[in-house]
Design a protein around this motif. Structure first.
Motif, PDB file in Angstrom:
ATOM      1  N   UNK A   1       0.823  -1.210   0.000  1.00  0.00           N
ATOM      2  CA  UNK A   1       0.000   0.000   0.000  1.00  0.00           C
ATOM      3  C   UNK A   1       0.862   1.267   0.000  1.00  0.00           C
ATOM      4  N   UNK A   2       1.930   1.265   0.797  1.00  0.00           N
ATOM      5  CA  UNK A   2       2.817   2.429   0.815  1.00  0.00           C
ATOM      6  C   UNK A   2       3.424   2.673  -0.563  1.00  0.00           C
ATOM      7  N   UNK A   3       3.754   1.618  -1.263  1.00  0.00           N
ATOM      8  CA  UNK A   3       4.329   1.767  -2.595  1.00  0.00           C
ATOM      9  C   UNK A   3       3.296   2.254  -3.613  1.00  0.00           C
ATOM     10  N   UNK A   4       2.093   1.711  -3.554  1.00  0.00           N
ATOM     11  CA  UNK A   4       1.100   1.990  -4.603  1.00  0.00           C
ATOM     12  C   UNK A   4       0.146   3.128  -4.272  1.00  0.00           C
ATOM     13  N   UNK A   5      -0.107   3.387  -2.992  1.00  0.00           N
ATOM     14  CA  UNK A   5      -1.077   4.390  -2.515  1.00  0.00           C
ATOM     15  C   UNK A   5      -2.515   4.029  -2.869  1.00  0.00           C
ATOM     16  N   UNK A   6      -2.765   2.842  -3.340  1.00  0.00           N
ATOM     17  CA  UNK A   6      -4.101   2.461  -3.785  1.00  0.00           C
ATOM     18  C   UNK A   6      -4.421   1.057  -3.275  1.00  0.00           C
ATOM     19  N   UNK A   7      -5.538   0.898  -2.557  1.00  0.00           N
ATOM     20  CA  UNK A   7      -5.861  -0.425  -1.999  1.00  0.00           C
ATOM     21  C   UNK A   7      -5.988  -1.528  -3.054  1.00  0.00           C
ATOM     22  N   UNK A   8      -6.594  -1.228  -4.190  1.00  0.00           N
ATOM     23  CA  UNK A   8      -6.766  -2.254  -5.229  1.00  0.00           C
ATOM     24  C   UNK A   8      -5.418  -2.651  -5.832  1.00  0.00           C
ATOM     25  N   UNK A   9      -4.576  -1.671  -6.131  1.00  0.00           N
ATOM     26  CA  UNK A   9      -3.245  -1.979  -6.656  1.00  0.00           C
ATOM     27  C   UNK A   9      -2.409  -2.701  -5.609  1.00  0.00           C
TER      28      UNK A   9
ATOM     29  N   UNK B   1       2.606   8.584   7.914  1.00  0.00           N
ATOM     30  CA  UNK B   1       2.238   7.772   6.764  1.00  0.00           C
ATOM     31  C   UNK B   1       1.692   8.677   5.665  1.00  0.00           C
ATOM     32  N   UNK B   2       0.858   9.637   6.030  1.00  0.00           N
ATOM     33  CA  UNK B   2       0.280  10.544   5.032  1.00  0.00           C
ATOM     34  C   UNK B   2       1.361  11.327   4.297  1.00  0.00           C
ATOM     35  N   UNK B   3       2.400  11.740   5.005  1.00  0.00           N
ATOM     36  CA  UNK B   3       3.491  12.481   4.362  1.00  0.00           C
ATOM     37  C   UNK B   3       4.223  11.586   3.365  1.00  0.00           C
ATOM     38  N   UNK B   4       4.428  10.331   3.717  1.00  0.00           N
ATOM     39  CA  UNK B   4       5.077   9.389   2.803  1.00  0.00           C
ATOM     40  C   UNK B   4       4.179   9.155   1.584  1.00  0.00           C
ATOM     41  N   UNK B   5       2.883   9.007   1.804  1.00  0.00           N
ATOM     42  CA  UNK B   5       1.955   8.777   0.696  1.00  0.00           C
ATOM     43  C   UNK B   5       1.856   9.984  -0.236  1.00  0.00           C
ATOM     44  N   UNK B   6       2.149  11.175   0.269  1.00  0.00           N
ATOM     45  CA  UNK B   6       2.103  12.387  -0.566  1.00  0.00           C
ATOM     46  C   UNK B   6       3.329  12.539  -1.459  1.00  0.00           C
ATOM     47  N   UNK B   7       4.373  11.777  -1.201  1.00  0.00           N
ATOM     48  CA  UNK B   7       5.571  11.865  -2.037  1.00  0.00           C
ATOM     49  C   UNK B   7       5.244  11.438  -3.467  1.00  0.00           C
ATOM     50  N   UNK B   8       5.945  12.010  -4.430  1.00  0.00           N
ATOM     51  CA  UNK B   8       5.821  11.571  -5.820  1.00  0.00           C
ATOM     52  C   UNK B   8       6.233  10.097  -5.901  1.00  0.00           C
ATOM     53  N   UNK B   9       5.728   9.394  -6.904  1.00  0.00           N
ATOM     54  CA  UNK B   9       5.961   7.948  -7.004  1.00  0.00           C
ATOM     55  C   UNK B   9       7.432   7.565  -6.859  1.00  0.00           C
TER      56      UNK B   9
END
Length: 186
Positions: free
Chosen positions: A39-47, A118-126
């Motif tokens: 999830x941390x890598x993809x930011x998307x539950x389905x992915x 976690x939110x700050x990490x998820x806001x990073x560009x891919x």
């Protein structure tokens, strides 16, 4: 040399490698941790779910791996699947010049306490998110990150610098359940 020796060696070698059952056990026991990585890598539950399932399938049907490396291999397959899904590429930012100073996670320890929201990490560009997770959280070397992401070590350093700078500039709280803690590499 006795005639039974080659069979004993083959049996002994067979026990060195992770079996399908070993990987099923790892994915069952570490499901939350592996899903969090995905999830941390993809930011998307389905992915994230697709990468997790594909990771299990790759482990079971892929190359033989030493049993003691099986947990690391499971994480690596998730990382590889997330890379295939998102195809993160280094940004062409002009903000980092050739003489740039590369930040190190250790230099941030006193300021952030090695806690990142976690939110700050998820806001990073891919690309920056992948580099941060792979290098800081999963302890991949710069060379391994570059190989997996298909870029140069310099791109990895620059991506990590951008990620660490953005995380250092983001709002930090006291340690909580919504934070990641960067732990020392053993």
């Amino acid at each position: 040399m006795t005639e039974g020796t080659p069979i004993q060696v083959r049996e002994h070698e067979g026990s060195l490698y992770a079996s399908h059952e070993d990987f099923h056990t790892i994915f069952n026991e570490d499901r939350n941790e592996l899903y969090q990585l995905s999830f941390l890598l993809t930011r998307d539950p389905a992915q994230a779910e697709r990468c997790l399932v594909s990771g299990l399938e790759d482990c079971v049907s892929g190359n033989r791996v030493f049993r003691e490396w099986a947990r690391s291999w499971a994480k690596r397959t998730i990382v590889q699947n997330a890379i295939r899904e998102l195809k993160p590429r280094p940004s062409q930012s002009d903000s980092l010049q050739s003489g740039a100073i590369f930040l190190d996670i250790d230099k941030l320890s006193s300021r952030s306490g090695r806690h990142f929201e976690v939110d700050a990490v998820l806001r990073l560009a891919d690309f920056e998110r992948f580099v941060f997770i792979m290098s800081a959280l999963e302890h991949y070397s710069e060379h391994d990150c570059a190989l997996l992401l298909g870029c140069s070590v310099r791109d990895i350093r620059e991506g990590r610098t951008r990620a660490l700078k953005e995380l250092a500039d983001s709002h930090h709280m006291e340690p909580s359940d919504n934070q990641l803690v960067v732990q020392e590499k053993n």
